[in-house]
Design an enzyme around this catalytic site. Structure first.
Site, PDB file in Angstrom:
ATOM      1  CD  GLU A  73      27.294  76.320  20.966  1.00 51.47           C
ATOM      2  OE1 GLU A  73      26.957  75.243  21.486  1.00 51.47           O
ATOM      3  OE2 GLU A  73      28.340  76.914  21.269  1.00 51.47           O
ATOM      4  CB  THR A 101      28.033  65.642  18.052  1.00 49.67           C
ATOM      5  OG1 THR A 101      26.665  65.332  17.803  1.00 49.67           O
ATOM      6  CG2 THR A 101      28.893  65.001  16.987  1.00 49.67           C
ATOM      7  CE1 TYR A 149      19.712  61.586  18.630  1.00 46.75           C
ATOM      8  CE2 TYR A 149      21.745  62.650  19.299  1.00 46.75           C
ATOM      9  CZ  TYR A 149      20.743  61.737  19.534  1.00 46.75           C
ATOM     10  OH  TYR A 149      20.759  60.984  20.678  1.00 46.75           O
ATOM     11  CE1 TYR A 164      25.376  75.016  25.799  1.00 45.56           C
ATOM     12  CE2 TYR A 164      24.719  74.328  23.582  1.00 45.56           C
ATOM     13  CZ  TYR A 164      25.685  74.769  24.467  1.00 45.56           C
ATOM     14  OH  TYR A 164      26.957  74.993  24.031  1.00 45.56           O
ATOM     15  CG  ASP A 166      27.105  71.897  28.140  1.00 45.76           C
ATOM     16  OD1 ASP A 166      27.345  72.336  29.271  1.00 45.76           O
ATOM     17  OD2 ASP A 166      28.001  71.541  27.345  1.00 45.76           O
TER      18      ASP A 166
END
Length: 368
Positions: A46, A52, A91, A129, A147
């Site tokens: 997750e 992504t 990220y 989420y 999401d």
DNA sequence: TAACCGTGGCT
DNA sequence: TAGCCAAGGTT
């Protein structure tokens, strides 16, 4: 919020759940994180899947689980190796937060991932989420996992016209999911909404004729599926000019630097660089002075070997790439290293600096 | 709330 | 091609 959700009354909830879950069981993709319900693996997947694509994540997930098969392995790993496993995914704070949170689970929860929203949501990098995704997929708890897919799908099914770019809008969809979710199979229900968004109810040109819940969809009924979801545009990126250099010492070793522990590309490695604020600084001699002031070293810039443009989500780097030399002896420490072309492979670089290294290698192969 | 935080694929 | 987009979270 209540005004939007009145459309839920038009749904036959049991029939909707059945159509959605039946489709999912038949059509779901065979993905590596669906082989079991290990909360750790669900969690890793997750985090990787945030912003992504699935196809991008698959090889990273397999290697990550190979290197760090369980919570103990990740908790005990060196951060540099963890970042190397994430190199190229972007990220990067995601994986530093993940390791931090895994260490907290090991110490505070005896290595068991919490199974309540209150506890799991306090972990670093676990937002609304991800908390809902782990709770529903790993533990079968009927919690919403909203999401971008879920907002797109439900905005169409329920004809919700709120701007999904606004952070507050997520709550509207969480309320909708709480009313719609299957308590018999919350995991399949949440995953089915996302799978439907990924495979059928896509952002542009959704495949409504193939949709298993078409007869429940109010946007399809009104022919407005292409107008939903409402999403305002983001502001454009700003531009940053940089000069960067592959600097070699007398032994042919390359000088690299570890970036600060916060902000952009935190704790990744880079080649020495300076930001060019004013056009006048684009002279080579001035740039050499900037390097010497910034490094405290005697630097010679040999030549420009290329120009790199690298686009981030919120800014653009335009990097003038030099090759050069350093004469002084350098004290290596946690922030500065002199490495060979073999040793450099062990360090995690952002893609922008990987591109720069490729320019350097090309230059080495075709000298003069 | 809105900016920050990466990357690569798609249109 | 330039912008949009993808299983978001933090500040």
């Amino acid at each position: 919020m209540l005004i939007e959700l009145k459309n839920i009354n038009k749904i036959n909830i049991t029939s909707f759940q059945n159509d959605l879950i039946t489709w999912f069981q038949q059509e779901k993709r065979d993905l590596p994180w669906r082989k079991d319900r290990d909360p750790y693996k669900v969690w890793v997947s997750e985090i990787m899947l945030q912003q992504t694509r699935v196809d991008t994540v698959i090889p990273y997930f397999n290697r990550f689980i190979e290197w760090f098969p369980d919570i103990d392995a990740l908790a005990e790993a060196e951060e540099d190796k963890v970042l190397k496993a994430w190199e190229g995914l972007g990220y990067y704070s995601r994986v530093r937060n993940l390791q931090s949170a895994v260490r907290e689970v090991k110490e505070k929860y005896h290595g068991k991932v919490p199974d309540t929203r209150e506890e799991i949501a306090t972990l670093k990098g676990v937002g609304p989420y991800t908390a809902g995704a782990i709770l529903s997929i790993a533990y079968g708890i009927p919690e919403p996992a909203v999401d971008g897919n879920v907002m797109r799908v439900l905005s169409r099914i329920l004809l919700i016209w709120e701007d999904i770019a606004k952070a507050s809008t997520r709550k509207v969809f969480e309320e909708a999911v709480r009313k719609l979710i299957s308590h018999e199979d919350p995991s399949s229900f949440n995953q089915a909404l996302m799978e439907l968004g990924a495979l059928i109810c896509t952002p542009t040109s959704p495949s409504c004729l193939l949709c298993p819940v078409r007869e429940h969809c109010q946007a399809f009924e009104e022919g407005v599926q292409n107008e939903l979801p409402v999403k305002t545009k983001k502001t454009k990126t700003r531009e940053v000019q940089l000069a960067a250099a592959v600097l070699l010492n007398e032994d042919g070793k390359i000088l690299i630097h570890k970036r600060p522990s916060d902000g952009l590309l935190a704790n990744l490695w880079e080649f020495p660089n300076v930001e060019l604020h004013h056009p006048i600084q684009h002279e080579r001699g001035t740039i050499m002075d900037l390097f010497e002031n910034s490094l405290g070293l005697n630097v010679h810039l040999n030549k420009v070997i290329g120009q790199i443009e690298h686009v981030f989500s919120h800014l653009v780097w335009k990097i003038k790439v030099y090759i050069g030399t350093i004469n002084n002896k350098i004290e290596e420490n946690s922030e500065w290293k002199l490495v060979s072309t073999e040793e450099i492979e062990e360090y995690a670089f952002p893609v922008s600096y990987q591109k720069m290294y490729q320019l350097f290698l090309k230059q080495q192969r075709t000298p003069k």
